[in-house]
Design a protein around this motif. Structure first.
Motif, PDB file in Angstrom:
ATOM      1  N   PHE A  33      13.863  -4.233  67.578  1.00 47.60           N
ATOM      2  CA  PHE A  33      12.310  -3.366  67.461  1.00 47.60           C
ATOM      3  C   PHE A  33      12.442  -2.085  68.031  1.00 47.60           C
ATOM      4  O   PHE A  33      11.520  -1.292  67.974  1.00 47.60           O
ATOM      5  CB  PHE A  33      11.348  -4.217  68.019  1.00 47.60           C
ATOM      6  CG  PHE A  33      10.777  -5.472  67.143  1.00 47.60           C
ATOM      7  CD1 PHE A  33      11.645  -5.698  66.347  1.00 47.60           C
ATOM      8  CD2 PHE A  33       9.521  -6.006  67.458  1.00 47.60           C
ATOM      9  CE1 PHE A  33      11.305  -6.685  65.215  1.00 47.60           C
ATOM     10  CE2 PHE A  33       9.249  -6.771  66.632  1.00 47.60           C
ATOM     11  CZ  PHE A  33       9.923  -7.277  65.507  1.00 47.60           C
ATOM     12  N   LEU A  34      13.666  -1.733  68.939  1.00 42.18           N
ATOM     13  CA  LEU A  34      13.620  -0.613  69.700  1.00 42.18           C
ATOM     14  C   LEU A  34      13.084   0.845  68.636  1.00 42.18           C
ATOM     15  O   LEU A  34      13.789   0.861  67.688  1.00 42.18           O
ATOM     16  CB  LEU A  34      14.893   0.052  70.115  1.00 42.18           C
ATOM     17  CG  LEU A  34      15.039   0.987  71.279  1.00 42.18           C
ATOM     18  CD1 LEU A  34      14.655   0.647  72.488  1.00 42.18           C
ATOM     19  CD2 LEU A  34      16.485   1.406  71.119  1.00 42.18           C
ATOM     20  N   PRO A  35      12.283   1.436  69.130  1.00 43.71           N
ATOM     21  CA  PRO A  35      11.584   2.623  68.186  1.00 43.71           C
ATOM     22  C   PRO A  35      12.480   3.925  68.143  1.00 43.71           C
ATOM     23  O   PRO A  35      12.058   4.851  68.447  1.00 43.71           O
ATOM     24  CB  PRO A  35      10.454   2.859  68.639  1.00 43.71           C
ATOM     25  CG  PRO A  35      10.246   2.475  70.089  1.00 43.71           C
ATOM     26  CD  PRO A  35      11.395   1.450  70.344  1.00 43.71           C
ATOM     27  N   ILE A  36      13.958   3.835  68.165  1.00 43.69           N
ATOM     28  CA  ILE A  36      14.795   4.971  68.158  1.00 43.69           C
ATOM     29  C   ILE A  36      15.744   4.809  66.935  1.00 43.69           C
ATOM     30  O   ILE A  36      16.184   3.972  66.427  1.00 43.69           O
ATOM     31  CB  ILE A  36      15.665   4.762  69.302  1.00 43.69           C
ATOM     32  CG1 ILE A  36      14.909   4.978  70.609  1.00 43.69           C
ATOM     33  CG2 ILE A  36      16.628   6.037  69.100  1.00 43.69           C
ATOM     34  CD1 ILE A  36      14.345   6.042  71.035  1.00 43.69           C
ATOM     35  N   LEU A  37      15.658   6.027  66.089  1.00 38.94           N
ATOM     36  CA  LEU A  37      16.071   5.969  64.768  1.00 38.94           C
ATOM     37  C   LEU A  37      18.037   6.364  65.101  1.00 38.94           C
ATOM     38  O   LEU A  37      18.181   6.890  66.240  1.00 38.94           O
ATOM     39  CB  LEU A  37      15.591   7.214  63.995  1.00 38.94           C
ATOM     40  CG  LEU A  37      14.187   6.869  63.436  1.00 38.94           C
ATOM     41  CD1 LEU A  37      13.638   7.911  62.785  1.00 38.94           C
ATOM     42  CD2 LEU A  37      14.060   5.708  62.779  1.00 38.94           C
ATOM     43  N   ASP A  54      18.666   9.822  66.031  1.00 44.47           N
ATOM     44  CA  ASP A  54      18.517  10.185  67.377  1.00 44.47           C
ATOM     45  C   ASP A  54      19.548   9.908  68.239  1.00 44.47           C
ATOM     46  O   ASP A  54      19.873  10.635  69.230  1.00 44.47           O
ATOM     47  CB  ASP A  54      17.227   9.472  68.037  1.00 44.47           C
ATOM     48  CG  ASP A  54      16.041   9.794  67.203  1.00 44.47           C
ATOM     49  OD1 ASP A  54      15.889  10.928  66.746  1.00 44.47           O
ATOM     50  OD2 ASP A  54      14.968   9.271  67.133  1.00 44.47           O
ATOM     51  N   PRO A  77      16.606   2.469  61.726  1.00 53.20           N
ATOM     52  CA  PRO A  77      16.336   2.284  63.089  1.00 53.20           C
ATOM     53  C   PRO A  77      17.718   1.592  63.499  1.00 53.20           C
ATOM     54  O   PRO A  77      18.429   0.768  62.904  1.00 53.20           O
ATOM     55  CB  PRO A  77      15.074   1.023  63.152  1.00 53.20           C
ATOM     56  CG  PRO A  77      14.813   1.011  61.548  1.00 53.20           C
ATOM     57  CD  PRO A  77      15.595   1.577  60.928  1.00 53.20           C
ATOM     58  N   THR A 101       5.802   0.695  64.601  1.00 55.17           N
ATOM     59  CA  THR A 101       6.633   1.588  63.996  1.00 55.17           C
ATOM     60  C   THR A 101       8.075   1.881  64.748  1.00 55.17           C
ATOM     61  O   THR A 101       8.315   1.318  65.808  1.00 55.17           O
ATOM     62  CB  THR A 101       6.154   3.260  64.365  1.00 55.17           C
ATOM     63  OG1 THR A 101       7.119   4.395  63.881  1.00 55.17           O
ATOM     64  CG2 THR A 101       5.712   3.479  65.834  1.00 55.17           C
ATOM     65  N   TYR A 102       9.072   2.321  63.937  1.00 54.10           N
ATOM     66  CA  TYR A 102      10.592   2.446  64.565  1.00 54.10           C
ATOM     67  C   TYR A 102      10.739   3.950  65.111  1.00 54.10           C
ATOM     68  O   TYR A 102      11.923   4.189  65.553  1.00 54.10           O
ATOM     69  CB  TYR A 102      11.652   2.119  63.449  1.00 54.10           C
ATOM     70  CG  TYR A 102      11.828   0.565  63.203  1.00 54.10           C
ATOM     71  CD1 TYR A 102      12.404  -0.154  64.145  1.00 54.10           C
ATOM     72  CD2 TYR A 102      11.244  -0.056  62.311  1.00 54.10           C
ATOM     73  CE1 TYR A 102      12.536  -1.521  64.062  1.00 54.10           C
ATOM     74  CE2 TYR A 102      11.630  -1.355  61.904  1.00 54.10           C
ATOM     75  CZ  TYR A 102      12.132  -2.311  62.791  1.00 54.10           C
ATOM     76  OH  TYR A 102      11.968  -3.511  62.743  1.00 54.10           O
ATOM     77  N   ASN A 103       9.680   4.795  64.818  1.00 52.33           N
ATOM     78  CA  ASN A 103      10.023   6.227  65.073  1.00 52.33           C
ATOM     79  C   ASN A 103       9.271   6.655  66.384  1.00 52.33           C
ATOM     80  O   ASN A 103       8.106   6.243  66.537  1.00 52.33           O
ATOM     81  CB  ASN A 103       9.562   6.936  64.031  1.00 52.33           C
ATOM     82  CG  ASN A 103       9.685   8.356  64.006  1.00 52.33           C
ATOM     83  OD1 ASN A 103       9.595   8.966  65.225  1.00 52.33           O
ATOM     84  ND2 ASN A 103       9.921   8.961  63.057  1.00 52.33           N
ATOM     85  N   ILE A 104       9.949   7.066  67.540  1.00 51.24           N
ATOM     86  CA  ILE A 104       9.472   7.139  68.754  1.00 51.24           C
ATOM     87  C   ILE A 104       8.517   8.009  68.677  1.00 51.24           C
ATOM     88  O   ILE A 104       7.388   8.104  69.358  1.00 51.24           O
ATOM     89  CB  ILE A 104      10.756   7.486  69.905  1.00 51.24           C
ATOM     90  CG1 ILE A 104      10.146   7.434  71.247  1.00 51.24           C
ATOM     91  CG2 ILE A 104      11.083   8.955  69.392  1.00 51.24           C
ATOM     92  CD1 ILE A 104       9.923   5.911  71.709  1.00 51.24           C
ATOM     93  N   MET A 138       5.303   6.425  67.720  1.00 52.48           N
ATOM     94  CA  MET A 138       4.908   5.445  68.473  1.00 52.48           C
ATOM     95  C   MET A 138       4.003   6.295  69.676  1.00 52.48           C
ATOM     96  O   MET A 138       3.015   5.481  70.135  1.00 52.48           O
ATOM     97  CB  MET A 138       6.132   4.608  69.354  1.00 52.48           C
ATOM     98  CG  MET A 138       5.649   3.737  70.203  1.00 52.48           C
ATOM     99  SD  MET A 138       6.964   2.847  70.900  1.00 52.48           S
ATOM    100  CE  MET A 138       6.191   1.852  72.323  1.00 52.48           C
TER     101      MET A 138
END
Lengths: 240, 270
Positions: free
Chosen positions: A92-96, A99, A139, B211-214, B217
């Motif tokens: 679930f980490l919100p880092i694409l 990035d 993601p 969301t997956y976008n920091i 978020m």
């Protein structure tokens, strides 16, 4: 040849546990060295000691004759590309993914350093070569093991390192990516005279990519010499 | 809605917006780095510091901040996975700070109402000086996050890789802990020492479900933070119930809603 990495009576570990003991090594600029040994021999810990991610319990590590300390560490690590064996990531980490690709380069650029046109051009070239452009917007946590590995490799290459530390980097990769990575490692080694350390279980990698071999067992370096001598010794001992 | 005309309520509304922004940003750091236990310990130590200050009649915010500095400096190395296993050590520090809080509370000789304000929070009594402090800390947190976004993003991704890539990961990790302590110090009065941590974690955890976008978020977490504080304030004034509790319960319900309707979970189930 210039001395790129020197370990002087070094012990490395995690927590309060020493894993790699009393290592003395000199690695010249431009050498490709395979690190070979059974599971638990301390191969990963050795390369994590070279970039200072693991704890140096005793002795000194030098990169370009500069002592690796907590002060010099960030500066020296900017010269080192590192691809870890495993990475613990929450799906679930919100880092694409895009990035992650640029993280190596941003680390090298330092605080407020900008991405130049040259960097973007190099990124396009490497991204095309490793065929990653279609997954950049995904993601990172949802990528497959092989895709994650590919992204971390691209991130390390994009950084244009002087030293490359690759920890079982060929695991999880499909045949096509393995071939491409082989080709790319050889190509940048020839072009930039990179110093490369590869942790490998596969003797094929040692035979076809490396010039020297570090043999490890129970946290000790038990062999450090030319590849040919290692292969001969291995043959004599029936691959054990 | 008559109540909006009153100056004390307007100040409370400003405090809600500011604390919603600050908690929204800090919450993302805490939730994504999975350092929730450190955060709880820091907020309890801030509470213990404020009670000691009341006991010995010294400036509350100064003591509260000193306590968070000490706790952050002890817990930082424990949380470093390459040094020591954190669970036991943090459990001990957590119980120590809570024990200290109740000890100081018991020792306060006169009326305990001021001390209890720091336990449950009293947003309706914030004065203009509190607002100035809160404004300063919110601006500071915002610009820290904005200016060092790359460094923070690398830390949130993986501390070991951030270090290996040449980021000043240790310095930034400690800065984050100290800023967390500083912010909690000024938020104590709003929602109280026992609840402040929930206001940091709940909006960010809700945004994490979406969301997956920091970048998104951070944005959603700030929106959820403001929504929680303002809704909590209006609910409490309408139903005549404690404000701190209303804010936290609203943010908790918001999390349950985001969890149940999380697009990420639905995607994963498919």
């Amino acid at each position: 040849m210039a001395e790129k990495i020197k370990l002087w009576d070094v012990s490395i570990g995690y927590l309060n546990q020493t894993i790699v003991k009393d290592v003395n090594l000199k690695i010249e600029k431009g050498e490709i060295i395979g690190i070979f040994g059974p599971n638990g021999a301390g191969k990963t810990t050795l390369i994590c000691g070279i970039n200072g991610v693991a704890r140096i319990i005793k002795g000194n590590v030098f990169i370009d004759n500069i002592l690796l300390t907590s002060f010099s560490g960030p500066y020296l690590r900017r010269k080192i590309g590192y691809v870890p064996q495993i990475i613990d990531i929450d799906p679930f980490l919100p880092i694409l993914t895009e990035d992650v690709v640029f993280m190596g380069l941003y680390g090298k650029k330092g605080l407020f350093g900008k991405i130049e046109k040259e960097d973007k051009k190099r990124f396009d070239e490497i991204a095309d070569f490793f065929e990653i452009k279609n997954i950049l917007k995904k993601p990172f946590g949802l990528l497959s093991g092989g895709e994650m590995r590919k992204i971390l490799i691209v991130s390390a290459f994009l950084k244009e390192p002087e030293i490359l530390l690759l920890d079982e980097v060929f695991t999880f990769l499909d045949l096509r990516t393995t071939k491409n990575l082989f080709k790319k490692i050889k190509e940048i080694h020839e072009k930039k005279n990179l110093t490369i350390l590869i942790v490998a279980h596969d003797i094929y990698i040692i035979e076809n990519l490396c010039q020297k071999v570090i043999g490890m067992e129970n946290g000790k370096v038990i062999f450090y010499d030319e590849k040919e001598k290692f292969l001969k010794l291995l043959k004599e001992n029936g691959n054990n | 809605m008559e109540i909006i005309k009153y100056a004390f309520f307007q100040k409370a509304l400003v405090a809600c917006v500011l604390s919603g922004i600050a908690c929204g940003i800090i919450g993302v750091w805490v939730v994504v780095m999975r350092i929730s236990f450190i955060g709880v310990s820091i907020s309890h130590s801030a509470f213990a510091g404020s009670l000691l200050a009341i006991l010995i009649k010294k400036p509350v915010q100064l003591f509260s901040f000193i306590f968070t500095l000490i706790t952050s400096s002890i817990l930082g190395p424990f949380s470093d996975r390459t040094q020591l296993h954190p669970e036991t050590s943090m459990g001990i520090i957590f119980s120590l700070t809570l024990g200290l809080s109740f000890l100081f509370l018991g020792l306060i000789p006169e009326s305990k109402s001021e001390a209890l304000n720091y336990m449950w929070g009293s947003i309706l009594t914030v004065d203009i000086l509190d607002i100035y402090f809160l404004f300063a800390i919110t601006i500071f947190v915002f610009f820290f996050d904005f200016l060092f976004f790359r460094e923070i993003k690398a830390l949130l991704f993986n501390r070991e890789l951030a270090k290996a890539n040449g980021f000043y990961s240790t310095i930034f990790f400690y800065l984050i802990l100290y800023i967390l302590g500083l912010s909690i110090t000024f938020l104590l009065k709003i929602v109280g020492g026992l609840l402040v941590y929930a206001l940091i974690v709940n909006p960010a955890s809700s945004a994490y479900q979406i969301t997956y976008n920091i970048k998104k978020m951070f944005f959603l977490s700030v929106i959820f933070g403001i929504l929680s504080t303002i809704s909590g304030l209006f609910i409490s004034s309408t139903l005549n119930i404690p404000t701190g509790a209303s804010i936290i319960l609203f943010s908790g319900l918001l999390f349950v809603f985001c969890f149940l309707f999380s697009p990420k979970r639905r995607k994963n189930e498919k």
